[in-house]
Design a protein around this motif. Structure first.
Motif, PDB file in Angstrom:
ATOM      1  N   PRO A 199       0.815  -1.222   0.000  1.00 34.60           N
ATOM      2  CA  PRO A 199       0.000   0.000   0.000  1.00 34.60           C
ATOM      3  C   PRO A 199       0.845   1.267   0.000  1.00 34.60           C
ATOM      4  CG  PRO A 199      -0.794  -1.549   1.664  1.00 34.60           C
ATOM      5  CD  PRO A 199       0.524  -2.062   1.187  1.00 34.60           C
ATOM      6  N   GLN A 202      -7.113   5.592  -1.170  1.00 38.41           N
ATOM      7  CA  GLN A 202      -7.820   6.390  -2.168  1.00 38.41           C
ATOM      8  C   GLN A 202      -7.916   7.852  -1.744  1.00 38.41           C
ATOM      9  OE1 GLN A 202      -8.617   5.502  -5.227  1.00 38.41           O
ATOM     10  NE2 GLN A 202      -7.765   3.468  -4.803  1.00 38.41           N
ATOM     11  N   ASP A 220      -5.512   0.703   4.651  1.00 39.22           N
ATOM     12  CA  ASP A 220      -6.577   0.058   3.897  1.00 39.22           C
ATOM     13  C   ASP A 220      -6.883   0.845   2.626  1.00 39.22           C
ATOM     14  OD1 ASP A 220      -7.850   2.281   5.010  1.00 39.22           O
ATOM     15  OD2 ASP A 220      -9.751   1.239   5.209  1.00 39.22           O
ATOM     16  N   GLU A 221      -7.787   0.324   1.794  1.00 43.40           N
ATOM     17  CA  GLU A 221      -8.080   0.920   0.499  1.00 43.40           C
ATOM     18  C   GLU A 221      -8.703   2.310   0.629  1.00 43.40           C
ATOM     19  OE1 GLU A 221      -7.771   1.117  -3.548  1.00 43.40           O
ATOM     20  OE2 GLU A 221      -6.982  -0.460  -2.220  1.00 43.40           O
TER      21      GLU A 221
END
Length: 266
Positions: free
Chosen positions: A23, A92, A87-88
């Motif tokens: 990530p 984003q 986390d995503e």
């Protein structure tokens, strides 16, 4: 649009690096790793990702972070520990932030960080409630980490925005790690902070911690993990005063022996 340096601290971090690094690579224009002497597979894993590291003997967490920040070639930095997994949603948000106009230098962003103990999400781990929201993304010309021996933090940003998401802080992953950190953190507090050397104060503090961090916090509902976090809070509260008392007694005995020896010489 602005470029971002990720500052990462490692020490025997092989357990999670394969989850931590991907990530970070997605959002980083540069990665600065400061390692404090890993003896496991940490350095070889970094090499797999073509990431080099800087060695610096460990002093305090804030000092290590400031060293990484000082090596950044970009103004904006994201500071991470090697047991924190983005986390995503967080990714984003940061990608969208980077693609927009460069913000004011006094702005900063905090992570939504959730603590995990023995692999299970927990509501508290003394002296923090979970989630907590540490300032981690900022302009390095305005922000630095303080040098508190335990629970240091980044300071200096005037406008702090919380990043949505769920950053997994996978700490205290075994009983050995619980006891190791309990010993390390309490010794560090005694070394760098002034505590009253009193066993009675330690007992009172431990009783208060048991009620606050085990019973009133609802940790008792979490079974064995709740017992571990409750024990940690209670033991931490007692040990820091016990170690201060022991250190004080040791110094008194040493002074008394030196005084006696000086009289014998005379």
């Amino acid at each position: 649009m602005f470029k971002l340096t990720v500052c990462l601290l490692t020490y025997n971090s092989a357990r999670l690096l394969h989850k931590v690094l991907p990530p970070l690579i997605r959002i980083a224009d540069e990665i600065i790793v400061v390692d404090s002497g890993s003896s496991d597979e940490t350095l070889s894993i970094l090499e797999e990702y073509e990431i080099s590291s800087i060695f610096h003997p460990y002093a305090m967490h804030g000092e290590q972070m400031n060293i990484a920040i000082s090596r950044s070639t970009h103004r904006w930095v994201l500071c991470m520990d090697s047991d924190e997994i983005l986390d995503e949603d967080t990714l984003q948000y940061i990608l969208a932030l980077k693609s927009g106009e460069e913000p004011s230098a006094d702005c900063g962003w905090s992570l939504s960080r959730y603590w995990y103990v023995l692999g299970e999400r927990t509501r508290t781990i003394y002296p923090i409630s979970s989630p907590d929201y540490p300032l981690r993304l900022f302009n390095r010309s305005h922000v630095r980490f303080n040098n508190r021996p335990v629970d240091d933090k980044a300071v200096g940003a005037e406008q702090v925005t919380r990043i949505p998401g769920h950053v997994r802080h996978d700490t205290f992953y075994s009983l050995h790690e619980v006891f190791n950190k309990l010993n390390t953190y309490t010794s560090r507090v005694v070394k760098y902070q002034v505590l009253r050397p009193s066993i009675a104060r330690g007992v009172a503090s431990a009783i208060g911690a048991f009620f606050k961090w085990y019973l009133f916090s609802g940790a008792w509902r979490q079974g064995k993990v709740g017992v571990v976090t409750g024990f940690y809070a209670t033991a931490y509260s007692f040990l820091k005063y016990f170690k201060a008392w022991y250190q004080y007694q040791d110094k008194r005995e040493s002074a008394s022996r030196e005084h006696t020896d000086s009289h014998l010489i005379e």
